[in-house]
Design a protein around this motif. Sequence first.
Motif: not given
Lengths: 984, 301
Positions: A600-606, A587-598, A612-614
């Motif tokens: 988007r933070l994503h969580l990937i479930a295994d 499962q890939v979950m886009p989070l509602p947060f972005t870093d300074s270069t815009e 895992h955070l990307y």
Amino acid sequence: MAMAIRVFLLLLIFLSSAIVSFSLYEDQVGLMDWHQRYIGKVKHAVFHTQKTGRKRVIVSTEENVVASLDLRLGEIFWRHVLGTKDAIDGVDIALGKYVITLSSEGTTLRAWNLPDGQMVWETSLHSAQHSKSLLSVPTNLKVDKDYPIIVFGGGYLHAVSAIDGEVLWKKDFTEEGFEIQRVLQPPGSSIIYVLGFLNSSEAVVYQIDSKSGEVVAQKSMVFPGGFSGEISSVSNDKVVVLDSTRSILVTIGFLDGDISFQKTQISDIVEDSGKAEILSPLLSNMLAVKVNKRTIFVRVGGEGKLEVVDSLSDEIAMSDSLPVADDQEAFASVHHEGSKIHLMVKLVNDLDTVLLRESIQMDQHRGRVHKVFINNYIRTDRTNGFRALIVMEDHSLLLLQQGAIVWSREEGLASVTDVTTVELPVAKDGVSVAKVEHTLLEWLKGHMLKLKGSLLLASPEEVVAIQELRLKSSGKNKLTRDHNGFRKLILALTRAGKLFALHTGDGRIVWSMLLNSPSKSEACERPNGINLYQWQVPHHHAMDKNPSVLVVGRCGSDSSAPGVLSFVDVYTGKELSSSDIGHSVVQVMPLPFTDSTEQRLHLIADTDGHVHLYPKTSEALSIFQREFQNVYWYTVGADDGIIRGHAMKSSCSGETADEYCFSTRELWTVVFPSESEKIISTLTRKPNEVVHTQAKVNTDQDLLYKYVSKNLLFVATVSPKGAGEIGSVTPEESSLVVYLIDTITGRILHRLSHQGCQGPVHAVFSENWVVYHYFNLRAHKYEVTVVEIYDQSRAENKNVWKLILGKHNLTAPITSYSRPEVLTKSQSYFFAQSVKTIAVTSTTKGITSKQLLIGTIGDQILALDKRFVDPRRTLNPSQAEKEEGIIPLTDSLPIIPQSYVTHSLKVEGLRGIVAAPTKLESTTHVFAYGVDLFYTRLAPSKTYDSLTDDFSYALLLITIVALVAAIYITWVLSEKKELSEKWR
Amino acid sequence: MTKFTLLLFFSCLYLSSFFFFSFSVAFQSDELLLDDEEFGLEGANPRSPEPVLTASPVSSSPTPTIRKRYSDPDLDSKIQFTLEHAFGDSDFSSAGTFSARLKTWSHGGQTLTKLRFSRNEFSDEEKDAFKNLLKEDDFYRIRLPSNVISPPGREYVIASVRARCLPRDGLDEHIVIHMDGANILAVSYGSPGACQYPRQLNLPRKWSFNSHTILKSSEQAPRTPIFTEEILGSSENVEGEAEVLVEKSFWAKYWMYLIPLGLIVMNAVTQATNMAEEQPAGSQGQAPAAIQRGSAAPRRR
């Protein structure tokens, strides 16, 4: 604040009460919509060699399409899309005028007229079991003026008349567990030899009289080792099979009904041993075997002796052999070398004679050659020429002739799996993008033409000119962002792992890119694309960066296979980076947060329950740590019927200290009883959907607050018996239950059971409502139900004084841990059509009223106003309700022919509809994909915020000029008159 | 644990005297319930500490036994299942007992009725554990078996809440059990009211639970209305209304023509009167014209 809400509500009501009927005029077709027709990855191709068919090739594809293509241009003469369960097993040409297709595991045989594709006949064949199927069209077998087609499938051998599809005879092989491998027919005899395996260890040859279907003779012989099932027929009386250990080639000769085995150890003929594999091409008196990645050509001698003729280390693709002049047979082989491919046509008998050698520059993003089909023709100088149809790794189809690519078809686009839309780059000052298309004079001329057209003064030639003008109007195909947001890129990920960027203006491919595996390892040469996510959408910071998308792929079809991430620059289509992530992707979950270069933070479930955070940066980690407590996720176990909610627990504790890996814990479960409920559909709201008004005003000036939560999950379950086809159960046995579940706490907010109803359920979830479509077994009709959910806890905020004095809880943060007080309203309607998919329009601000986009069984898209599925509809709405736009309740939803957004077109094999907002509030992009692609722009409440394309500016200008002139003239006149008055 | 409940279950089934005893108990608490009808369904009175329940089986009154005789003991049976809880990531331990009657309907369906809940008091260790949860804003988790006849069934049904949502005066909890026959689909657990965010750290004044329980089963969707005659009727009505509309007053129908007409008429009338005035004043009309000329002249300069 309240005032603003009211104003917007009034505006909304005004908009929704305007009677909207979406339809096009005939001359507007193709102005903002486009349609592309595809066929899918080609499985079989049959060239027709006789007069009229010479220019055509018949193909069958993995998308269950049978089509006739123009060999000169690659255009589709005709095509038929069979159903999704109607996979084509074989295709051939009979009698020189019929295309015969065998489909559905050998149970359906159809004949199509070769020139125009009309169906000539269709025969359903009896089937008793699942087995592989076989189609054989003997070329010179004639039985009493009839030409039988031999079909094996489902345990039966059938002979079917090619003329009218009548079953001539039928032979039952079901009892013996006999699987037919080959049907061979020696020329000039009426006996058919049928070779098959019994329990994959005994070879049986039946001699069957082709007139009556009676078994003339039968011979069988047990092979102690057992067969692997791979077979290659090398001549009319010999086949070569692999034994079950894949180390022995067995030549089976069955001349005159006598079976003889001849074993040859592969290690005897080739030095390096290993598991062998028989390659599919049919070559006469020869077969191709793959051992240890080497392709070995083995000639089969007259006595069944095998001898190695050639051995190649390159990975090559080969065609079947085809007869050329002088009883010779030739075949084509294609191999890669750098960025070129080499096509060679050789004689089968003499591999050193190369009839044709061509090398062609090939686009890297097409991958390797998968299939080759070869056809010969007579050149102008009476020599043999060859053309080759090749299928590439990205599913594209190309025709090679005379060392060049004559045409190519991007058939990968027939299997789109995921779609997203991205903005085009902003027009730079240096680039003269805003170039006015012509001089002012031409501009005026064009508008005069349009004016004539609208005043019905134009001559037929002028009408054509107007149409042309419209089609190439105003740079709709430019590669820069426009003011209205009509120009965008549609990114489509295909099953072959290729990413395409299509322009919304005309649907052309701006760029395409084949996913690569970063490791280049053998296990994962080419990852399958799964999903597409917006990775970086710069708008506030990092404006100099190009936006990029994240493509999540997987090595292999298994869900536990390791995943691959690839980051692609949207403007250039270049892969920025890619990585093997070393864990599976569930499962890939886009989070509602972005870093300074815009980014988007994503969580990937295994599969192990870790997430895992990307991206893996310390900044992302610190952002995530801040919100660590508030991150929840859920998994739906469709197999075991359990939905689980999870929260973050801590960093992974394992041998590898990975600070971007987190373990989770179970917070809640919803357990559906396995004997009565089975999950068939789950759905959430789109995460990027905009809701403009939080409240809805009733006719009695009462407010209802929408329950707008992003954490709602719609689940539909049916009783396990009812999970099959419609009509397979009685109404008493089947029921459908729908749920709305809060995914933070696992609370069931709404639960409704429909007795006597059955899936499949197609649903759409937007704002605070769900609309779902299912089958009612009692009424024998499809039904559509709408559920709207309202928040009662904020219901006290109706008082304007409270709002003014700030005594309201509208600004308080909403937490799922409060006990929700919700009110649901629902209503059901009959719907006359079966549905493939449902979507909903979406606009930038969410003000415009919505339309449901219903993909019907006829592969069209129907736009249905949301007002028709409003639970507040009553039989006799009061005057106030009518003014609000409430439609009197009817028992079924209307299907208005004008509201088909696809007008006369069909999106064959429709699988999905995607709606994306434009910058203009009234308009929305709609993209539908299946075997075909279709794009259009919709304005659910008409374009209230812009002038139409054919608005006559000239008329406006002329009117203004005329008015100014008139004012001036009258002023002058009045001055004169006044002066003369004064002098009187 | 399971054994215990099973035993109880069997004892309920076969030992009729015990069966009646338990029902007498059931009846008593039923009476108590009446003043706590907050949710209109079978809920337990949590403030009555459960020792009452365990102590009460001794007392038996004959009247309810007679009443219960009418119910078929084969169809209705008493069952019990336990609520278990966990603090953060700790293991689950028993936290209370639900008891209910399982009613078997003639069509084969089973439903739970008369649900009663007795909550165990927190032991000292549990209180400490709960305080820890409050400090860390961690989860307090509960679970129920997914099948009440043969617990735990296929899987446990779990729910959890941030511990800081529970304390108020005492510990307020609100349990909604979603049932499908004898199966528990899901349980919603939380405080009965709102849970403010950000969550404040409050210690409960009393360590006793104030529980509300609700049993919910699925709602039946209303059948899609089929109306053909009604539509005909309504369309007739519409026609009738249309006729009524036709008989609107003359003014209502033609006001848009009448007003301009009136204006024109008025205009004409005033003009006519002006003309009438002008004609007699025609000979004297020079004077105002002179004045006009005079006033216009300076402007020209």
